[in-house]
Design a protein around this motif. Structure first.
Motif, mmCIF file in Angstrom:
data_model
loop_
_atom_site.group_PDB
_atom_site.id
_atom_site.type_symbol
_atom_site.label_atom_id
_atom_site.label_comp_id
_atom_site.label_asym_id
_atom_site.label_seq_id
_atom_site.Cartn_x
_atom_site.Cartn_y
_atom_site.Cartn_z
ATOM 1 N N GLY A 94 0.802 -1.218 0.000
ATOM 2 C CA GLY A 94 0.000 0.000 0.000
ATOM 3 C C GLY A 94 0.836 1.270 0.000
ATOM 4 O O GLY A 94 0.446 2.270 0.600
ATOM 5 N N ILE A 95 2.014 1.225 -0.631
ATOM 6 C CA ILE A 95 2.887 2.391 -0.734
ATOM 7 C C ILE A 95 3.237 2.604 -2.195
ATOM 8 O O ILE A 95 2.877 1.795 -3.060
ATOM 9 N N SER A 96 3.962 3.675 -2.482
ATOM 10 C CA SER A 96 4.315 3.959 -3.873
ATOM 11 C C SER A 96 5.516 3.122 -4.304
ATOM 12 O O SER A 96 6.329 2.677 -3.477
ATOM 13 N N GLN A 97 5.633 2.953 -5.602
ATOM 14 C CA GLN A 97 6.745 2.199 -6.166
ATOM 15 C C GLN A 97 8.064 2.925 -5.868
ATOM 16 O O GLN A 97 9.079 2.284 -5.603
ATOM 17 N N ILE A 126 15.907 5.175 2.609
ATOM 18 C CA ILE A 126 15.025 5.148 3.774
ATOM 19 C C ILE A 126 15.425 3.922 4.588
ATOM 20 O O ILE A 126 15.502 2.812 4.065
ATOM 21 N N ARG A 127 15.688 4.162 5.859
ATOM 22 C CA ARG A 127 16.159 3.049 6.692
ATOM 23 C C ARG A 127 15.122 2.587 7.712
ATOM 24 O O ARG A 127 15.074 1.416 8.044
ATOM 25 N N GLN A 128 14.330 3.487 8.240
ATOM 26 C CA GLN A 128 13.347 3.125 9.256
ATOM 27 C C GLN A 128 11.944 3.435 8.751
ATOM 28 O O GLN A 128 11.595 4.586 8.568
ATOM 29 N N PRO A 129 11.116 2.422 8.565
ATOM 30 C CA PRO A 129 9.734 2.666 8.125
ATOM 31 C C PRO A 129 8.861 3.138 9.293
ATOM 32 O O PRO A 129 9.206 2.961 10.457
ATOM 33 N N ARG A 130 7.737 3.740 8.929
ATOM 34 C CA ARG A 130 6.732 4.088 9.938
ATOM 35 C C ARG A 130 6.301 2.795 10.636
ATOM 36 O O ARG A 130 6.373 1.722 10.054
ATOM 37 N N PRO A 131 5.829 2.896 11.875
ATOM 38 C CA PRO A 131 5.461 1.670 12.612
ATOM 39 C C PRO A 131 4.437 0.792 11.893
ATOM 40 O O PRO A 131 4.572 -0.429 11.867
#
Length: 184
Positions: A46-49, A60-65
């Protein structure tokens, strides 16, 4: 998810021969490979390509929870499918499933006799035919209540009725589950 579905998933995860990828970047790499492309992985999460590509590059190293939870869940579901299938096949045909639960069990028997429900801790090995029923229902997408009913019938026959040796008219109610662990 429900308590039974989660427990079956944990039992399956215990059969893995290699550990899951730990970092978000490694999990994303695995998902892109298993989904056969960044677009499919992005739709799955459910995120962008572009966001998927940024994870792969290490930008990006840390995704949202909530994304971290979805990423870990999707990776866990797709990790070692042949090992998972082999363990489930073995449980359904030869080894069976061990169920450990703390729940409320109530009984009804012959007319005029009842036993009030009480909390019991039960650890019981279920034979392959009951394991096959549980795993088939789980694979078919059965609800947690349907899985609970299958487990209740299995415990009724194996644990309480001793495979038909005693308490022939006994009916077991399996409710108020505190916890349940399955292992195969």
């Amino acid at each position: 998810m429900g308590i039974f579905r989660d427990s079956l998933d944990r039992a399956t995860a215990n059969t893995f021969t290699r550990p899951l990828p730990k970092s978000p970047q490694a999990q994303m790499r695995f998902l892109v490979k298993s989904a056969k492309g960044t677009r499919a992985a992005a739709q799955m999460l459910g995120i962008s390509q572009r966001t998927v590509e940024r994870y792969l590059k290490g930008q990006i190293r840390q995704p949202r929870p909530e994304l971290a939870a979805r990423l870990a869940k999707e990776a866990r579901q797709r990790w070692q499918p042949r090992v998972r299938a082999r363990a489930q096949q073995q449980a359904a045909t030869t080894s069976g499933i061990t169920i450990e639960t703390r729940a409320r069990f109530g009984f009804t028997a012959a007319p005029g006799t009842t036993d009030d429900a009480r909390i019991r801790l039960i650890t019981q090995h279920l034979p392959p035919d009951y394991a096959a029923r549980l795993l088939d229902a789980h694979t078919a997408g059965a609800t947690d209540q349907q899985l609970q009913d299958i487990a209740a019938k299995a415990l009724q026959e194996i644990y309480f009725k001793d495979r038909g040796q005693r308490a022939t008219g006994l009916q077991v109610a399996f409710t108020d589950i505190d916890y349940i662990e399955l292992d195969f």
